[in-house]
Motif scaffolding. Sequence first.
Motif, PDB file in Angstrom:
ATOM      1  N   SER A  73       0.885  -1.076  -0.003  1.00  0.00           N
ATOM      2  CA  SER A  73       0.017  -0.066   0.092  1.00  0.00           C
ATOM      3  C   SER A  73       1.310   0.999   0.153  1.00  0.00           C
ATOM      4  CB  SER A  73      -0.560  -0.188   1.277  1.00  0.00           C
ATOM      5  OG  SER A  73      -1.194   1.202   1.791  1.00  0.00           O
ATOM      6  N   GLY A  74       0.389   2.097  -0.285  1.00  0.00           N
ATOM      7  CA  GLY A  74       0.800   3.929  -0.426  1.00  0.00           C
ATOM      8  C   GLY A  74       2.671   3.930  -1.397  1.00  0.00           C
ATOM      9  N   CYS A  75       2.679   2.665  -2.782  1.00  0.00           N
ATOM     10  CA  CYS A  75       3.687   2.340  -3.250  1.00  0.00           C
ATOM     11  C   CYS A  75       3.835   3.408  -4.532  1.00  0.00           C
ATOM     12  CB  CYS A  75       4.230   1.199  -2.842  1.00  0.00           C
ATOM     13  SG  CYS A  75       4.683   0.734  -1.313  1.00  0.00           S
ATOM     14  N   GLY A  76       2.441   3.611  -4.944  1.00  0.00           N
ATOM     15  CA  GLY A  76       2.776   4.344  -6.729  1.00  0.00           C
ATOM     16  C   GLY A  76       1.577   3.367  -7.451  1.00  0.00           C
ATOM     17  N   LYS A  77       0.833   1.946  -6.456  1.00  0.00           N
ATOM     18  CA  LYS A  77       0.596   1.640  -7.872  1.00  0.00           C
ATOM     19  C   LYS A  77      -0.503   2.425  -9.069  1.00  0.00           C
ATOM     20  CE  LYS A  77      -2.016  -1.368  -4.862  1.00  0.00           C
ATOM     21  NZ  LYS A  77      -0.665  -0.865  -3.465  1.00  0.00           N
ATOM     22  N   SER A  78      -1.037   3.232  -7.873  1.00  0.00           N
ATOM     23  CA  SER A  78      -2.572   4.469  -8.688  1.00  0.00           C
ATOM     24  C   SER A  78      -2.157   5.357  -9.687  1.00  0.00           C
ATOM     25  CB  SER A  78      -3.392   5.064  -7.448  1.00  0.00           C
ATOM     26  OG  SER A  78      -3.641   4.284  -6.694  1.00  0.00           O
ATOM     27  N   THR A  79      -0.773   5.993  -9.465  1.00  0.00           N
ATOM     28  CA  THR A  79      -0.117   6.673 -10.097  1.00  0.00           C
ATOM     29  C   THR A  79       0.975   5.575 -10.900  1.00  0.00           C
ATOM     30  OG1 THR A  79       0.788   7.938  -8.304  1.00  0.00           O
ATOM     31  CG2 THR A  79       1.670   8.334 -10.260  1.00  0.00           C
TER      32      THR A  79
ATOM     33  N   TRP B  78       7.832   8.456   2.080  1.00  0.00           N
ATOM     34  CA  TRP B  78       6.819   8.343   0.754  1.00  0.00           C
ATOM     35  C   TRP B  78       4.685   8.540   1.914  1.00  0.00           C
ATOM     36  CZ3 TRP B  78       6.543   5.027  -4.009  1.00  0.00           C
ATOM     37  CH2 TRP B  78       7.667   5.646  -5.167  1.00  0.00           C
TER      38      TRP B  78
ATOM     39  N   ARG C 291       2.549  11.737   2.678  1.00  0.00           N
ATOM     40  CA  ARG C 291       1.287  11.479   2.312  1.00  0.00           C
ATOM     41  C   ARG C 291       0.591  11.298   3.876  1.00  0.00           C
ATOM     42  NH1 ARG C 291      -1.973   6.423  -0.531  1.00  0.00           N
ATOM     43  NH2 ARG C 291      -1.217   5.336   1.997  1.00  0.00           N
TER      44      ARG C 291
ATOM     45  N   THR D  96      11.233   6.575 -11.142  1.00  0.00           N
ATOM     46  CA  THR D  96       9.604   6.048 -11.724  1.00  0.00           C
ATOM     47  C   THR D  96       8.387   6.396 -12.989  1.00  0.00           C
ATOM     48  OG1 THR D  96       8.738   7.978  -9.432  1.00  0.00           O
ATOM     49  CG2 THR D  96      10.267   5.616  -8.533  1.00  0.00           C
TER      50      THR D  96
HETATM   51  N1  LIG Z   1       7.045   8.197  -8.161  1.00  0.00           N
HETATM   52  C1  LIG Z   1       6.856   8.718  -6.598  1.00  0.00           C
HETATM   53  N2  LIG Z   1       7.001   9.792  -6.072  1.00  0.00           N
HETATM   54  C2  LIG Z   1       7.185  10.667  -5.368  1.00  0.00           C
HETATM   55  N3  LIG Z   1       6.496  10.050  -4.329  1.00  0.00           N
HETATM   56  C3  LIG Z   1       5.405   9.043  -4.496  1.00  0.00           C
HETATM   57  C4  LIG Z   1       6.021   8.572  -5.947  1.00  0.00           C
HETATM   58  N4  LIG Z   1       5.199   7.566  -6.063  1.00  0.00           N
HETATM   59  C5  LIG Z   1       3.842   7.704  -5.217  1.00  0.00           C
HETATM   60  N5  LIG Z   1       4.400   8.643  -4.517  1.00  0.00           N
HETATM   61  C6  LIG Z   1       3.905   8.925  -2.766  1.00  0.00           C
HETATM   62  O1  LIG Z   1       2.922   7.918  -2.012  1.00  0.00           O
HETATM   63  C7  LIG Z   1       1.314   8.245  -2.304  1.00  0.00           C
HETATM   64  C8  LIG Z   1       0.592   6.856  -2.867  1.00  0.00           C
HETATM   65  O2  LIG Z   1       0.931   6.805  -4.411  1.00  0.00           O
HETATM   66  P1  LIG Z   1      -0.017   6.226  -5.125  1.00  0.00           P
HETATM   67  O3  LIG Z   1      -0.962   6.414  -4.388  1.00  0.00           O
HETATM   68  O4  LIG Z   1       0.195   5.810  -6.500  1.00  0.00           O
HETATM   69  O5  LIG Z   1       0.437   4.150  -4.205  1.00  0.00           O
HETATM   70  P2  LIG Z   1      -0.854   2.538  -3.990  1.00  0.00           P
HETATM   71  O6  LIG Z   1       0.580   2.152  -3.650  1.00  0.00           O
HETATM   72  O7  LIG Z   1      -1.516   3.520  -5.231  1.00  0.00           O
HETATM   73  O8  LIG Z   1      -1.454   3.856  -2.669  1.00  0.00           O
HETATM   74  P3  LIG Z   1      -2.255   3.390  -1.704  1.00  0.00           P
HETATM   75  O9  LIG Z   1      -2.818   1.196  -2.144  1.00  0.00           O
HETATM   76  O10 LIG Z   1      -3.042   3.097  -0.994  1.00  0.00           O
HETATM   77  O11 LIG Z   1      -3.905   3.925  -2.485  1.00  0.00           O
HETATM   78  C9  LIG Z   1       1.429   9.233  -3.096  1.00  0.00           C
HETATM   79  O12 LIG Z   1       0.749  10.282  -2.498  1.00  0.00           O
HETATM   80  C10 LIG Z   1       2.785  10.366  -3.293  1.00  0.00           C
HETATM   81  O13 LIG Z   1       3.110  10.665  -1.875  1.00  0.00           O
END
Ligand SMILES: Nc1ncnc2c1ncn2[C@@H]1O[C@H](COP(=O)(O)OP(=O)(O)OP(=O)(O)O)[C@@H](O)[C@H]1O
Length: 411
Positions: free
Chosen positions: A74-80, A215, A219, A379
């Motif tokens: 979780s919170g590792c950038g999957k959504s991005t 990160w 967040r 990234t």
């Molecule tokens: N490449 C990146 N560089 C810097 N910060 C990043 C990057 N990708 C993600 N983050 C940080 O991590 C947060 C979570 O990113 P994201 O929503 O894409 O992750 P996620 O894996 O979908 O999270 P979750 O599972 O909790 O929904 C972002 O708000 C940002 O702060």
Amino acid sequence: MAVSTVYTTQSLNPNCSFSTPSKTHLGFHQKQVVFYTTGKKTNKRSSSNFSSPYVIKCAAGDSQTIVIGLAADSGCGKSTFMRRLTSVFGGAAEPPKGGNPDSNTLISDTTTVICLDDYHSLDRTGRKEKGVTALDPRANNFDLMYEQVKAIKNGVPVQKPIYNHVTGLLDPPELIKPPKILVIEGLHPMYDSRVRDLLDFSIYLDISNEVKFAWKIQRDMAERGHSLESIKASIEARKPDFDAYIDPQKQYADAVIEVLPTQLIPDDNEGKVLRVKLIMKEGVQYFSPVYLFDEGSTISWIPCGRKLTCSYPGIKFFYGPDTYFRNEVSVLEMDGQFDRLDELIYVESHLSNISTKFYGEITQQMLKHSDFPGSNNGTGLFQTIVGLKIRDLFEQLTASKAKTPVAATKS
Ligand SMILES: Nc1ncnc2c1ncn2[C@@H]1O[C@H](COP(=O)(O)OP(=O)(O)OP(=O)(O)O)[C@@H](O)[C@H]1O
Ligand SMILES: O=C(CO)[C@H](O)[C@H](O)COP(=O)(O)O
């Protein structure tokens, strides 16, 4: 247990038939079942759990969905990453229209992204009562995950549960129709070997502890008002299960994006400048690893100078062959960050096998989403490249299927 009427998908696929589920199919929690008649809820459900109320069997359809797995904590950038991937196919991804506002699904013309949190078999209270985390396989229904991903892959719509992150409960299911590309993203896309075998391509986002921490602070502290202590505690509490169940999946991935602290600043602990590796497995059908200058050579490249503006600490690329979990891989690495994104074209023009459709497509994508996290470093660059490789894989697979006669039936 009596199953009355189930939500019927037969109108969507006349080749399908239904049967009541076996015990195994219902899995861990078989008491709570949702019954539907054509979309209308007719029976109550428990908020603590949900399992699929039926088994669907279908004859082969004309098309087959390509399935991509994306694993990360979780919170590792999957959504991005998903937003970048969807953008490569054109069009925006949106939650199902008129559906649950807390749905985790994103649908665009070509892709449907489902979040595997929806296969949690225990809700937030259930996990607390049993003393397990969401990362623990016992909190997830892999039988249902497998059945439903297999059904979608074979062109059959399913009623997928929804895990509601706002309430922590399992909501009534939503209809998922087979898209051209199904992305299953979450904690466990490669954990269960049956689900893993359904994947046409798999990616693991490997964020080092230091960077994950930075990160999370960014967040959860800056944007969600959590305290530093609670963030540390939450990371620590998840770590044993992360190490046991999530991290080992990277050995199965076709591509790994590894995010590490920079080596350009001695003893850096800010986590702002990143060293990012794109680890690409050799010999994967329809996937040819990207290379820098000369395929198979080992190359170290500092592009800063006349054509690329760099401020401290600069940018360093590396490319070369390696082994990863006993597999042969090619590794492309970028340490540092871009000052001017438009100058990325200079780097792009030195990369090969990038599966672009026109000169400068990577740079265009990166500029288009310059507000996404990671757009100025490896990234964003490597996520964009993997997106292009997935588009290429999809086009090759589709072309090869068009040449192959459709089998009479699929299990
Ligand atoms: N490449 C990146 N560089 C810097 N910060 C990043 C990057 N990708 C993600 N983050 C940080 O991590 C947060 C979570 O990113 P994201 O929503 O894409 O992750 P996620 O894996 O979908 O999270 P979750 O599972 O909790 O929904 C972002 O708000 C940002 O702060
Ligand atoms: O690891 C996670 C994947 O996103 C979540 O922590 C898990 O899904 C539980 O969610 P919540 O904390 O909202 O109950």
